[in-house]
Design a protein around this motif. Structure first.
Motif, PDB file in Angstrom:
ATOM      1  N   TRP A 100      94.576 109.650-114.695  1.00 44.74           N
ATOM      2  CA  TRP A 100      95.096 108.345-114.229  1.00 44.74           C
ATOM      3  C   TRP A 100      94.612 107.195-115.126  1.00 44.74           C
ATOM      4  O   TRP A 100      95.436 106.458-115.671  1.00 44.74           O
ATOM      5  CB  TRP A 100      94.745 108.138-112.747  1.00 44.74           C
ATOM      6  CG  TRP A 100      95.214 106.831-112.190  1.00 44.74           C
ATOM      7  CD1 TRP A 100      94.513 105.667-112.180  1.00 44.74           C
ATOM      8  CD2 TRP A 100      96.486 106.541-111.592  1.00 44.74           C
ATOM      9  NE1 TRP A 100      95.261 104.655-111.611  1.00 44.74           N
ATOM     10  CE2 TRP A 100      96.476 105.164-111.232  1.00 44.74           C
ATOM     11  CE3 TRP A 100      97.628 107.293-111.325  1.00 44.74           C
ATOM     12  CZ2 TRP A 100      97.564 104.535-110.615  1.00 44.74           C
ATOM     13  CZ3 TRP A 100      98.708 106.671-110.705  1.00 44.74           C
ATOM     14  CH2 TRP A 100      98.675 105.315-110.359  1.00 44.74           C
ATOM     15  N   ARG A 292      98.626  99.542-103.378  1.00 44.67           N
ATOM     16  CA  ARG A 292      97.478 100.394-103.122  1.00 44.67           C
ATOM     17  C   ARG A 292      96.302  99.695-103.799  1.00 44.67           C
ATOM     18  O   ARG A 292      96.470  99.024-104.816  1.00 44.67           O
ATOM     19  CB  ARG A 292      97.663 101.766-103.784  1.00 44.67           C
ATOM     20  CG  ARG A 292      98.467 102.755-102.976  1.00 44.67           C
ATOM     21  CD  ARG A 292      98.471 104.132-103.621  1.00 44.67           C
ATOM     22  NE  ARG A 292      98.865 104.103-105.003  1.00 44.67           N
ATOM     23  CZ  ARG A 292      98.022 104.151-106.027  1.00 44.67           C
ATOM     24  NH1 ARG A 292      96.704 104.251-105.834  1.00 44.67           N
ATOM     25  NH2 ARG A 292      98.451 104.106-107.271  1.00 44.67           N
ATOM     26  N   LYS A 297      96.673  97.710-110.619  1.00 41.79           N
ATOM     27  CA  LYS A 297      97.665  96.824-109.997  1.00 41.79           C
ATOM     28  C   LYS A 297      97.429  95.338-110.260  1.00 41.79           C
ATOM     29  O   LYS A 297      98.238  94.505-109.872  1.00 41.79           O
ATOM     30  CB  LYS A 297      97.721  97.077-108.473  1.00 41.79           C
ATOM     31  CG  LYS A 297      98.076  98.511-108.093  1.00 41.79           C
ATOM     32  CD  LYS A 297      99.519  98.856-108.431  1.00 41.79           C
ATOM     33  CE  LYS A 297      99.877 100.282-108.013  1.00 41.79           C
ATOM     34  NZ  LYS A 297     101.230 100.684-108.462  1.00 41.79           N
ATOM     35  N   THR A 327      96.458  98.657 -99.423  1.00 34.19           N
ATOM     36  CA  THR A 327      96.275  99.940 -98.744  1.00 34.19           C
ATOM     37  C   THR A 327      95.083 100.677 -99.349  1.00 34.19           C
ATOM     38  O   THR A 327      95.010 100.795-100.579  1.00 34.19           O
ATOM     39  CB  THR A 327      97.510 100.844 -98.975  1.00 34.19           C
ATOM     40  OG1 THR A 327      98.659 100.042 -98.895  1.00 34.19           O
ATOM     41  CG2 THR A 327      97.579 101.980 -98.002  1.00 34.19           C
ATOM     42  N   GLN A 367      94.013  97.727 -95.246  1.00 29.51           N
ATOM     43  CA  GLN A 367      94.551  98.640 -94.223  1.00 29.51           C
ATOM     44  C   GLN A 367      95.955  99.001 -94.665  1.00 29.51           C
ATOM     45  O   GLN A 367      96.571  98.258 -95.409  1.00 29.51           O
ATOM     46  CB  GLN A 367      94.705  97.924 -92.872  1.00 29.51           C
ATOM     47  CG  GLN A 367      93.462  97.357 -92.284  1.00 29.51           C
ATOM     48  CD  GLN A 367      93.779  96.327 -91.198  1.00 29.51           C
ATOM     49  OE1 GLN A 367      94.849  96.324 -90.601  1.00 29.51           O
ATOM     50  NE2 GLN A 367      92.835  95.435 -90.962  1.00 29.51           N
ATOM     51  N   ALA A 369      99.555  98.764 -93.830  1.00 31.80           N
ATOM     52  CA  ALA A 369     100.327  97.913 -92.914  1.00 31.80           C
ATOM     53  C   ALA A 369     101.518  98.689 -92.356  1.00 31.80           C
ATOM     54  O   ALA A 369     102.102  99.515 -93.059  1.00 31.80           O
ATOM     55  CB  ALA A 369     100.823  96.695 -93.670  1.00 31.80           C
ATOM     56  N   PRO A 370     101.894  98.423 -91.087  1.00 29.09           N
ATOM     57  CA  PRO A 370     103.108  99.051 -90.554  1.00 29.09           C
ATOM     58  C   PRO A 370     104.325  98.615 -91.367  1.00 29.09           C
ATOM     59  O   PRO A 370     104.364  97.496 -91.895  1.00 29.09           O
ATOM     60  CB  PRO A 370     103.203  98.520 -89.120  1.00 29.09           C
ATOM     61  CG  PRO A 370     101.951  97.786 -88.847  1.00 29.09           C
ATOM     62  CD  PRO A 370     101.262  97.514 -90.134  1.00 29.09           C
ATOM     63  N   LEU A 374     105.575  95.007 -93.423  1.00 29.97           N
ATOM     64  CA  LEU A 374     105.918  94.966 -94.837  1.00 29.97           C
ATOM     65  C   LEU A 374     107.283  94.286 -95.019  1.00 29.97           C
ATOM     66  O   LEU A 374     107.440  93.341 -95.791  1.00 29.97           O
ATOM     67  CB  LEU A 374     105.988  96.411 -95.334  1.00 29.97           C
ATOM     68  CG  LEU A 374     105.583  96.696 -96.755  1.00 29.97           C
ATOM     69  CD1 LEU A 374     104.122  96.357 -96.937  1.00 29.97           C
ATOM     70  CD2 LEU A 374     105.800  98.182 -97.047  1.00 29.97           C
ATOM     71  N   TYR A 378     108.072  90.760 -96.757  1.00 33.23           N
ATOM     72  CA  TYR A 378     108.982  90.736 -97.920  1.00 33.23           C
ATOM     73  C   TYR A 378     110.087  89.705 -97.679  1.00 33.23           C
ATOM     74  O   TYR A 378     110.441  88.924 -98.533  1.00 33.23           O
ATOM     75  CB  TYR A 378     109.665  92.094 -98.104  1.00 33.23           C
ATOM     76  CG  TYR A 378     108.867  93.184 -98.786  1.00 33.23           C
ATOM     77  CD1 TYR A 378     107.875  92.901 -99.717  1.00 33.23           C
ATOM     78  CD2 TYR A 378     109.148  94.531 -98.525  1.00 33.23           C
ATOM     79  CE1 TYR A 378     107.175  93.932-100.347  1.00 33.23           C
ATOM     80  CE2 TYR A 378     108.460  95.561 -99.157  1.00 33.23           C
ATOM     81  CZ  TYR A 378     107.474  95.256-100.055  1.00 33.23           C
ATOM     82  OH  TYR A 378     106.793  96.275-100.685  1.00 33.23           O
ATOM     83  N   GLY A 392     103.721 102.557-114.011  1.00 43.16           N
ATOM     84  CA  GLY A 392     104.845 103.381-114.460  1.00 43.16           C
ATOM     85  C   GLY A 392     106.163 102.661-114.202  1.00 43.16           C
ATOM     86  O   GLY A 392     106.938 102.389-115.121  1.00 43.16           O
ATOM     87  N   MET A 393     106.418 102.353-112.923  1.00 43.93           N
ATOM     88  CA  MET A 393     107.594 101.579-112.562  1.00 43.93           C
ATOM     89  C   MET A 393     107.168 100.372-111.731  1.00 43.93           C
ATOM     90  O   MET A 393     107.301  99.248-112.120  1.00 43.93           O
ATOM     91  CB  MET A 393     108.572 102.470-111.777  1.00 43.93           C
ATOM     92  CG  MET A 393     109.792 101.752-111.224  1.00 43.93           C
ATOM     93  SD  MET A 393     110.746 100.844-112.456  1.00 43.93           S
ATOM     94  CE  MET A 393     111.324 102.125-113.535  1.00 43.93           C
ATOM     95  N   ASN A 394     106.667 100.618-110.529  1.00 45.45           N
ATOM     96  CA  ASN A 394     106.337  99.690-109.453  1.00 45.45           C
ATOM     97  C   ASN A 394     107.534  99.511-108.525  1.00 45.45           C
ATOM     98  O   ASN A 394     108.532  98.880-108.872  1.00 45.45           O
ATOM     99  CB  ASN A 394     105.848  98.319-109.933  1.00 45.45           C
ATOM    100  CG  ASN A 394     105.252  97.542-108.764  1.00 45.45           C
ATOM    101  OD1 ASN A 394     105.975  97.095-107.874  1.00 45.45           O
ATOM    102  ND2 ASN A 394     103.939  97.435-108.723  1.00 45.45           N
ATOM    103  N   VAL A 396     107.197  98.281-105.370  1.00 46.98           N
ATOM    104  CA  VAL A 396     107.014  97.136-104.478  1.00 46.98           C
ATOM    105  C   VAL A 396     107.941  95.984-104.886  1.00 46.98           C
ATOM    106  O   VAL A 396     108.589  95.369-104.045  1.00 46.98           O
ATOM    107  CB  VAL A 396     105.526  96.699-104.485  1.00 46.98           C
ATOM    108  CG1 VAL A 396     105.354  95.319-103.912  1.00 46.98           C
ATOM    109  CG2 VAL A 396     104.687  97.703-103.702  1.00 46.98           C
ATOM    110  N   GLU A 399     111.371  96.686-103.747  1.00 41.50           N
ATOM    111  CA  GLU A 399     111.488  96.558-102.280  1.00 41.50           C
ATOM    112  C   GLU A 399     111.599  95.087-101.883  1.00 41.50           C
ATOM    113  O   GLU A 399     112.408  94.719-101.019  1.00 41.50           O
ATOM    114  CB  GLU A 399     110.261  97.209-101.607  1.00 41.50           C
ATOM    115  CG  GLU A 399     110.236  98.719-101.776  1.00 41.50           C
ATOM    116  CD  GLU A 399     108.938  99.386-101.327  1.00 41.50           C
ATOM    117  OE1 GLU A 399     108.844 100.610-101.433  1.00 41.50           O
ATOM    118  OE2 GLU A 399     108.015  98.671-100.881  1.00 41.50           O
TER     119      GLU A 399
END
Ligand code: GDG
Length: 482
Positions: A100, A292, A297, A327, A367, A369-370, A374, A378, A392-394, A396, A399
């Motif tokens: 990694w 994460r 990140k 997370t 934590q 998140a539910p 999210l 957003y 690599g991509m991302n 998030v 989304e």
């Protein structure tokens, strides 16, 4: 355990990944239950798996668990057992503390340990054996990610009849970096057991082609530099007979964008988003980070940028809130423990200096998140901060775009996320250039509304027309026939 039926049939289409699409969860009273973890990969592959009597081979997420294979909604789930020591050496060690960091440009120093490598080989052998036993004659086996790079060659040795695709979900580093790896040639040869090797972006595919050419002297036929899809062939000499050709290509992964858009549009999510915004003090500007907790990140980068903007008076702590959902991830690996400490110190410092009682400037959660939170965030955030040092991509950022159904959010995006290649109208920045990050954040907040909307419209067009189904189809269509 749930009452699923053990199965015993051969699969024409097989996915091999470190984790199963379902987690074995152990409750306090010792009972166990399978919990589906519906990520993008699962959503994309489930229909194909179902229609082909497909199977998924992976680790159930708990050390020493050895459940029998079972059927889940038409897909055969085949758990692979890992002992606690294997989890430590193969997963936490070689995968997450060697490969990694090395593949993410050596942001932290990769650890090279022979015992981790030995376990990596053993576990890859086990996955390959299970795949060889499970695949039907002339079937398709899709191997995923950096934890399983030896599987293609091991599987080909046992089952030359099957077609093997390999997809790497993280970046592939340049030759000069990859060559640090003491077991570099074994990894290259493992990957070259595939018929097709897919990366997120052309630069990764080109890195791999150059590496095989320089280190293994394989002949490479290169496609166009800008290729998406097929980027070239690597000619692999065989002990006997004519050479094999391994196809290499770039296939940018995506999300189930239609589903994100649909769900974000519902009244429930709209209301929930408004409620969440109220809970953080209904600021004039709500900025958001979702990651994460990983040193790739760039969570620290955005915190530092916000800190300096507050110090310089360019951000007003009365009008600005930053929500960071982080997370928990790989918590037993030292580099992750240290990162968490640094992030939390920084959050405390910023709040200590700029918050007022009951009204933090940074609202930080360590934590998971539910999903509704999210989506709600957003949909209602004004600015999304996605500032990886390497990614690599991302997903998030995609989304966020798909869930910005009102068309009025701004995306600040690192140039070093694979997604930057597609999301051209984001407010892009170099995460190593703190002034550049600060300026990108301020533009994303202060640009005229029409400019912000124009940028988001273009982003939504891209994300909504390039979803994860298109990604999976383009990869499988490129897999050569034998
Ligand atoms: C690897 C590569 C590549 C995050 N926090 C919560 C939560 N998430 C979900 C997000 C998103 C996923 O996790 C993260 O995906 P990313 O793509 O951003 O990052 P990695 O986990 O590093 O993924 C990456 C990817 O593989 C696919 O090929 O894009 O570059 O590193 O879906 O929504 N979900 C929920 N709560 C959280 O708190 N429910």
């Amino acid at each position: 355990m749930t009452g699923q039926e053990p199965l015993n049939k051969k699969a024409k289409f097989l996915v091999v990944a470190n984790r199963l699409p379902t987690d074995l969860v152990t409750h306090e009273d010792g009972t166990q239950e399978w919990k589906r973890s519906p990520g993008g990969l699962v959503t994309a592959l489930e229909p194909i798996l179902r229609s082909h009597h497909g199977a998924w081979i992976g680790w159930p997420g708990v050390a020493d668990a050895e459940p029998e294979p079972f059927d889940q909604d038409g897909v055969t789930i085949i758990p692979v057992k890992l002992s606690a020591e294997e989890v430590e050496n193969y997963y936490e060690g070689f995968s997450n503390d060697t490969l990694w960091p090395l593949y993410h440009n050596g942001i932290v120093e990769p650890q090279y340990r022979e015992d981790w490598w030995e376990t990596y080989k053993e576990v890859n052998q086990r996955f390959a054996e299970v795949a060889a036993e499970t695949a039907a004659e002339n079937g398709v086996v899709w191997v995923n990610d950096y934890q399983l790079q030896l599987v293609p060659a091991l599987l080909r040795e046992m089952r030359p009849d099957v077609r093997i695709g390999f997809f790497l979900h993280i970046p592939f580093p340049p030759l000069e970096l990859f060559e640090q790896l003491p077991w570099r040639d074994e990894i290259i040869d493992g990957l070259l057991g595939s018929d097709l090797i897919g990366f997120h972006v052309p630069g990764n595919a080109i890195n791999f082609q150059r590496l095989t050419n320089v280190r293994r002297k394989h002949r490479v036929t290169r496609g166009k530099m800008s290729c998406v899809g097929h980027c070239g062939h690597i000619e692999v000499p065989q002990k006997e007979g004519s050479p094999r050709f391994v196809k290499v290509g770039a296939f940018p992964i995506s999300i189930d964008s239609g589903a994100f858009d649909e769900q974000a549009k519902t009244d429930e999510i709209k209301k929930h988003g408004v409620e969440l915004r109220k809970r953080v003090g209904d600021p004039a500007t709500l900025a958001l980070g979702v990651d994460r907790m990983d040193y790739t990140k760039g969570i620290e980068v955005r915190l530092e940028a916000i800190y300096q903007l507050l110090q310089e008076g360019r951000l007003d702590p009365e009008k600005f809130v930053f929500v960071q959902l982080a997370t928990p991830s790989r918590e037993r690996v030292d580099a992750y423990k240290e990162l968490r400490k640094r992030v939390e110190e920084k959050v405390a410092r910023i709040n200590g200096e700029y918050a007022s009682v009951g009204r933090p400037v940074i609202s930080y959660l360590h934590q998971s998140a539910p999903f509704e939170d999210l989506l709600g965030f957003y949909r209602n955030a004004d600015v999304m901060l996605v500032t990886p040092l390497k990614d690599g991509m991302n997903l998030v950022c995609k989304e966020f775009v798909a869930a910005s159904t009102d068309g009025n959010g701004s995306l600040v995006l690192s140039e070093f996320a694979g997604a930057a290649r597609e999301l051209r109208t984001a407010y892009q920045c170099n995460p190593y250039d703190i002034e550049g990050v600060k300026d990108a954040i301020m533009h994303a907040i202060e640009d005229p509304e029409e400019e912000r909307r124009r940028r988001m419209r273009a982003l939504r067009r891209q994300v909504l027309t390039h979803d994860v189904n298109r990604w999976a189809k383009s990869f499988l269509d490129a897999l050569p026939e034998h």
